[in-house]
Design a protein around this motif. Sequence first.
Motif, PDB file in Angstrom:
ATOM      1  N   ASP A 410      11.985  -4.200  46.156  1.00  0.00           N
ATOM      2  CA  ASP A 410      12.542  -5.213  46.329  1.00  0.00           C
ATOM      3  C   ASP A 410      13.941  -4.763  46.516  1.00  0.00           C
ATOM      4  O   ASP A 410      14.702  -5.491  47.934  1.00  0.00           O
ATOM      5  CB  ASP A 410      12.641  -6.074  45.320  1.00  0.00           C
ATOM      6  CG  ASP A 410      12.389  -5.268  43.610  1.00  0.00           C
ATOM      7  OD1 ASP A 410      10.890  -4.308  44.220  1.00  0.00           O
ATOM      8  OD2 ASP A 410      12.679  -6.623  43.838  1.00  0.00           O
ATOM      9  N   ILE A 435       6.587  -4.687  51.275  1.00  0.00           N
ATOM     10  CA  ILE A 435       7.353  -4.015  50.283  1.00  0.00           C
ATOM     11  C   ILE A 435       6.654  -4.344  49.000  1.00  0.00           C
ATOM     12  O   ILE A 435       6.032  -5.632  49.123  1.00  0.00           O
ATOM     13  CB  ILE A 435       8.595  -5.994  50.423  1.00  0.00           C
ATOM     14  CG1 ILE A 435       8.750  -5.697  51.888  1.00  0.00           C
ATOM     15  CG2 ILE A 435       9.673  -6.215  49.119  1.00  0.00           C
ATOM     16  CD1 ILE A 435       9.999  -7.180  51.718  1.00  0.00           C
ATOM     17  N   ASP A 437       7.146  -5.623  45.537  1.00  0.00           N
ATOM     18  CA  ASP A 437       8.290  -6.004  44.715  1.00  0.00           C
ATOM     19  C   ASP A 437       7.798  -6.494  43.601  1.00  0.00           C
ATOM     20  O   ASP A 437       6.684  -6.946  43.048  1.00  0.00           O
ATOM     21  CB  ASP A 437       8.401  -8.180  45.409  1.00  0.00           C
ATOM     22  CG  ASP A 437       8.957  -8.505  44.544  1.00  0.00           C
ATOM     23  OD1 ASP A 437       9.955  -8.428  44.108  1.00  0.00           O
ATOM     24  OD2 ASP A 437       8.571  -9.826  45.177  1.00  0.00           O
ATOM     25  N   SER A 439      10.464  -7.109  41.145  1.00  0.00           N
ATOM     26  CA  SER A 439      10.709  -8.034  40.867  1.00  0.00           C
ATOM     27  C   SER A 439      12.317  -7.544  39.677  1.00  0.00           C
ATOM     28  O   SER A 439      12.999  -8.341  39.323  1.00  0.00           O
ATOM     29  CB  SER A 439      10.712  -9.420  40.243  1.00  0.00           C
ATOM     30  OG  SER A 439       9.440 -10.137  41.056  1.00  0.00           O
ATOM     31  N   THR A 451      16.911 -10.271  45.135  1.00  0.00           N
ATOM     32  CA  THR A 451      16.142 -10.959  44.976  1.00  0.00           C
ATOM     33  C   THR A 451      15.824 -11.419  43.778  1.00  0.00           C
ATOM     34  O   THR A 451      14.387 -11.638  43.759  1.00  0.00           O
ATOM     35  CB  THR A 451      14.251 -10.609  45.861  1.00  0.00           C
ATOM     36  OG1 THR A 451      13.996  -8.859  44.503  1.00  0.00           O
ATOM     37  CG2 THR A 451      15.011  -9.663  46.888  1.00  0.00           C
ATOM     38  N   LEU A 466      12.055 -13.978  49.964  1.00  0.00           N
ATOM     39  CA  LEU A 466      11.882 -12.476  50.547  1.00  0.00           C
ATOM     40  C   LEU A 466      10.597 -12.996  52.270  1.00  0.00           C
ATOM     41  O   LEU A 466      10.829 -12.010  53.253  1.00  0.00           O
ATOM     42  CB  LEU A 466      11.346 -11.731  49.957  1.00  0.00           C
ATOM     43  CG  LEU A 466      11.499 -10.311  49.051  1.00  0.00           C
ATOM     44  CD1 LEU A 466      10.650  -9.810  48.233  1.00  0.00           C
ATOM     45  CD2 LEU A 466      12.836  -9.418  50.020  1.00  0.00           C
ATOM     46  N   ILE A 506       4.660  -8.441  51.190  1.00  0.00           N
ATOM     47  CA  ILE A 506       4.575  -8.466  50.352  1.00  0.00           C
ATOM     48  C   ILE A 506       3.500  -8.836  49.044  1.00  0.00           C
ATOM     49  O   ILE A 506       2.513  -9.400  48.788  1.00  0.00           O
ATOM     50  CB  ILE A 506       5.507  -9.816  50.087  1.00  0.00           C
ATOM     51  CG1 ILE A 506       6.519 -10.059  51.003  1.00  0.00           C
ATOM     52  CG2 ILE A 506       6.310  -9.726  48.939  1.00  0.00           C
ATOM     53  CD1 ILE A 506       7.194 -10.950  50.817  1.00  0.00           C
ATOM     54  N   ARG A 508       2.975  -8.402  45.439  1.00  0.00           N
ATOM     55  CA  ARG A 508       4.122  -8.917  44.255  1.00  0.00           C
ATOM     56  C   ARG A 508       3.412  -8.889  43.082  1.00  0.00           C
ATOM     57  O   ARG A 508       2.794  -9.172  42.652  1.00  0.00           O
ATOM     58  CB  ARG A 508       4.767 -10.306  45.033  1.00  0.00           C
ATOM     59  CG  ARG A 508       5.569 -10.495  43.785  1.00  0.00           C
ATOM     60  CD  ARG A 508       6.128 -12.412  44.112  1.00  0.00           C
ATOM     61  NE  ARG A 508       6.730 -12.124  45.022  1.00  0.00           N
ATOM     62  CZ  ARG A 508       7.187 -12.489  46.026  1.00  0.00           C
ATOM     63  NH1 ARG A 508       6.803 -13.780  46.378  1.00  0.00           N
ATOM     64  NH2 ARG A 508       8.014 -12.535  46.974  1.00  0.00           N
TER      65      ARG A 508
END
Lengths: 574, 190
Positions: A410, A435, A437, A439, A451, A466, A506, A508
């Motif tokens: 990210d 991505i 991500d 965090s 982000t 995103l 993504i 995540r």
Amino acid sequence: MKKLLIGNQAVACGLYDGGLGVVSSYPGTPSTEITEFLSKYDDIHSEWAPNEKVACEVAYGASLAGARSSCAMKHVGLNVAADPLFTLSYTGVNGGMVICVADDPAMHSSQNEQDSRHYAIASKVPMLEPADSQEAYTFAKTAFELSEKYDTPVILRMCTRIAHSQSIVEFSEKVPAVIKDYEKNPDKYIMMPAKAMKRHPFVEERMGLLTELAEDCMYNTVEYNSDEIGIITSGCSYLYVKEVMGDSASILKIGMPNPLPVKLIKDFASKVKKLYVIEELDPVIENHVRALGIDVIGKEKFSILGEFSQQTIAEAFGMNDKVGVSADSVIPPRPPMMCAGCPHRGMFYVLSKNKITVHGDIGCYTLGAVAPLNALDSTLCMGASISGLHGYNVARGEETEKKSVAVIGDSTFMHSGMTGLVNISYNATNSTVIILDNSITGMTGHQQNPTTGYNIKGEIAAKVDLEALCKALGINRVRVVDPYDLKACETAVKEELAVAEPSVIISRRPCVLLKSVKAKPSLNVDADKCKSCKRCMGLGCPAISLKDGKAKIDNTLCVGCGVCKQLCAFDAII
Amino acid sequence: METKSIMIVGVGGQGSLLASKLLGRLLVDEGYDVKVSEVHGMSQRGGSVVTYVRFGDKVYSPIITEGEADIIISFEKLEAARYAKYLKKDGLVVVNTQQIDPMPVIIGAAQYPEEVLTELTDKGLNVEAMDALSLAIQAGSPKAVNIVLMGRAAKQFDIPYERWITAIENTVAERFVEMNKKAFDLGYNY
């Protein structure tokens, strides 16, 4: 007051005590702590910028406004900030400006071993190089005076050993932070051809004045001890030389590697029979000395590769009498690896299993390259995963579009992934970008980024969406998966590779090391059910090992992510 | 006084940072010139980590090279063997007997040399092995391995027990002070 400080904290204290008003940086080992420590002061502005170019330009703007400013970055970050740097040399400053850059000889946490001194030479900007925390403090503090007096940004060069070594610092009085007046001055600050043409002679003249300064200043010091051996050295090499040679050699210590003195070196060389230059990385001082027509021993004896130590010096002078004892057994290496429960692992497992070509990027997830996942095909620099994937797909066409992805974190996506993604949509390859991500900016030790929804001080900040961002950049297919769910990851990867348009997945889940992430109870292996198929071992999780042929889970490491459980065909993991 | 060299080695995440912080601060308070060096970043992710602590009248180099260390404090068996060559001829290795398999061992690409400490002793090295993990658990947390080992190594320094305790009080977060004092004590009186 005396304190034991790492070099980076000493730089932070020096900048602050030197009257700093604004700092903007992008994290990068070994430079990160400079800005982290500065963020603890509430009477200055500190921030994480999305990348080093932005950070450097913010510091420039603050300088223009009349504040003393700084930006900090690792050596490769200066490549990103090189564009503003070269023209900043022409505009000069209003408030003093210090660019801190940290080199990483021996590549403890970097992708190359570049020597930042070349940037100081090429951009015609003075550079200071401390050898311990006390000098880091003093040099950072005085760099502002130098900057304002000579109307130039100043580069402060650190290296891993100085940045991350603690030594004792004695503080001096703080210079109050003031804002100088700003006056419109197009000839100085608008760098268009006619005006820049007039500034170039100023830059050359300034280098002349700085060279005069280099002949006689607090940064370059001489210790005359011997007329036999003379050593010109700088930074941590100086420490190793002193450790071994003590007072048995004469030493010219260079604390300002650009511009280098001329008379001082000629004078020093004339007083010793044998002259050495001992510097890590490239022969910068050595080439300068040779250009002065002085015979010197340098890189033929002291390597261009990696770091030095006192052992390097002792061996070169035939003075090493220290020997160690080793075990005869082969000691297996202990390479770094993704943590137990790392959210990147599930996605890498899926990519590796499906034999996808993976263009990697810079971050913790570069560790997807190591065994047993062996998931990566390439890693170049920040952002190159996405642009590289596009180029790869352009060259090979549909054949690879269906079998290749880019993976990028990210923070790295915000740093320089976005522009590559625009290129994918604009120049139309059916590329698939993942991505990762988690965090947070992970590898450098958990810094906030645009982000995460928090700023450097942990205050709530605007949070980049995103999904919306990728759509705005021209990608219509954007989907989110949980990397702890292997099936969902596999479905997403297969579907997005198959479609005839660009897409973003993504992946995540927050970094497992974040304090906000609560570990679940550790899983265990039912040894009666385990058939020793070793499928779970394919994840490369540090919590899983084989004991007596059966899988075993280390309860002190396992965070209960459950990824291994999804792989077990015998329900042995409970 | 000649410069003394202490190495603290282990696996990323085992708490070598706190051990070096404690030692560094104590040595400064004792009036020595001190340098402490460690590497951050990628190597911290479960890799082999090493911290150098040097003190004396005047310390130049922040790092320690082969045959130079007076004491090696190792949080793990294999890491003690990895850095054994840094030990001085009459130096001391204080090592936690805990075994943490590195990835090449986990995936079967390499073997863990189980008897490596005996091997080092056979070569004439002064090795003091202890189950610091059990003592740490006894003190209240498996994470206190670092302080148990510091306790064991403390006797090698010319610094009174009470000063170490003060240093712990000044370094450790308040709610962990009692547990760490107990851990130190268990190591010291081992």
